[in-house]
Design an enzyme around this catalytic site. Structure first.
Site, PDB file in Angstrom:
ATOM      1  N   LYS A   1       0.604  -1.162   0.331  1.00 34.00           N
ATOM      2  CA  LYS A   1      -0.114   0.106  -0.162  1.00 34.00           C
ATOM      3  C   LYS A   1       1.071   1.047   0.391  1.00 34.00           C
ATOM      4  O   LYS A   1       2.558   0.808   0.918  1.00 34.00           O
ATOM      5  CB  LYS A   1      -0.726  -0.312   0.947  1.00 34.00           C
ATOM      6  CG  LYS A   1      -1.900  -1.361   1.472  1.00 34.00           C
ATOM      7  CD  LYS A   1      -2.518  -1.162   2.548  1.00 34.00           C
ATOM      8  CE  LYS A   1      -1.757  -1.132   3.877  1.00 34.00           C
ATOM      9  NZ  LYS A   1      -2.776  -1.293   5.262  1.00 34.00           N
TER      10      LYS A   1
ATOM     11  N   GLU B   1      -1.117   7.493  -3.710  1.00 37.03           N
ATOM     12  CA  GLU B   1      -1.003   6.862  -4.776  1.00 37.03           C
ATOM     13  C   GLU B   1      -0.995   5.187  -5.283  1.00 37.03           C
ATOM     14  O   GLU B   1      -0.751   5.154  -6.445  1.00 37.03           O
ATOM     15  CB  GLU B   1       0.280   6.592  -4.664  1.00 37.03           C
ATOM     16  CG  GLU B   1       1.744   8.292  -4.613  1.00 37.03           C
ATOM     17  CD  GLU B   1       3.670   8.169  -3.818  1.00 37.03           C
ATOM     18  OE1 GLU B   1       3.591   6.955  -4.593  1.00 37.03           O
ATOM     19  OE2 GLU B   1       4.072   8.743  -3.458  1.00 37.03           O
TER      20      GLU B   1
ATOM     21  N   GLY C   1      -9.351   4.338   9.762  1.00 33.21           N
ATOM     22  CA  GLY C   1     -10.495   3.302   8.707  1.00 33.21           C
ATOM     23  C   GLY C   1      -9.079   3.050   7.108  1.00 33.21           C
ATOM     24  O   GLY C   1     -10.121   2.036   6.344  1.00 33.21           O
ATOM     25  N   ALA C   2      -8.679   4.230   6.823  1.00 34.70           N
ATOM     26  CA  ALA C   2      -8.193   4.053   5.553  1.00 34.70           C
ATOM     27  C   ALA C   2      -7.787   2.214   5.235  1.00 34.70           C
ATOM     28  O   ALA C   2      -7.866   2.053   4.889  1.00 34.70           O
ATOM     29  CB  ALA C   2      -6.970   4.996   5.065  1.00 34.70           C
TER      30      ALA C   2
ATOM     31  N   ASP D   1      -8.006  -0.389   6.597  1.00 31.48           N
ATOM     32  CA  ASP D   1      -9.028  -0.945   6.366  1.00 31.48           C
ATOM     33  C   ASP D   1     -10.575  -1.537   5.030  1.00 31.48           C
ATOM     34  O   ASP D   1     -10.537  -2.452   4.938  1.00 31.48           O
ATOM     35  CB  ASP D   1      -9.849  -1.548   8.148  1.00 31.48           C
ATOM     36  CG  ASP D   1      -9.048  -1.421   9.777  1.00 31.48           C
ATOM     37  OD1 ASP D   1      -7.919  -2.319   9.552  1.00 31.48           O
ATOM     38  OD2 ASP D   1      -9.379  -0.233  10.293  1.00 31.48           O
TER      39      ASP D   1
END
Length: 170
Positions: free
Chosen positions: A39, A43, A73-74, A76
């Protein structure tokens, strides 16, 4: 024994035992033949699977530019979208794009769990993402979110949660 390894660049460094991304990815690859997804926040992400390795390149999957209101929470949300796509039988890069879109929607809203998109909302966003830098201000998405995320309360909930770095370092 992993089918899928997912982490931020920092988490990949920790899991791979190196501060150099390429070395860390190579170490993880020696430990598993599963797909690796790194991740990269706004980007997007990078996927490494058999298709990427056959060409000798990582495959970047572009993120969705949105105004960030909240980062909780991004990760998840990303994983939820990625897994939903994989469980639907989508190729890894397409599933990763779903993950990126879920992450973008969550960071463009206030809250964490309540910001998670439904499938119908996600599909609408994916169809119009190029024109929605502020999904939080889009009336159609707002209506879909309210109409499709109401859930019946559960009597019991069993949760196992890890907060990333400490567990990986241990």
């Amino acid at each position: 024994l992993c089918d899928l390894v997912v982490g931020t660049e920092e988490e990949i460094h920790i899991a791979g035992g190196s501060d150099r991304t390429g070395d860390a990815l190579a170490a993880i690859r020696r430990a598993t033949r599963g797909a690796i997804v790194m991740k990269r926040g706004a980007e997007g992400c990078v996927v490494l699977d058999e298709a990427a390795e056959s060409t000798g390149t990582e495959r970047p999957v572009r993120g969705f530019p949105v105004e960030v209101l909240n980062v909780l929470g991004a990760g998840d949300a990303f994983l939820a979208g990625l897994l939903a796509g994989l469980l639907d039988g989508q190729p890894l890069a397409d599933a990763a794009s779903m993950g990126n879109a879920c992450g973008a929607l969550v960071v463009s809203r206030h809250g964490c769990t309540p910001a998670m998109p439904s499938r119908v909302e996600l599909e609408d966003y994916l169809a119009r993402a190029a024109t929605l830098r502020r999904p939080d201000l889009d009336d159609r998405l707002g209506h879909m979110h309210r109409a499709t995320t109401t859930r019946a309360p559960r009597e019991e909930l069993y949760v196992l949660a890890f907060d990333h770095r400490r567990q990986l370092e241990a």
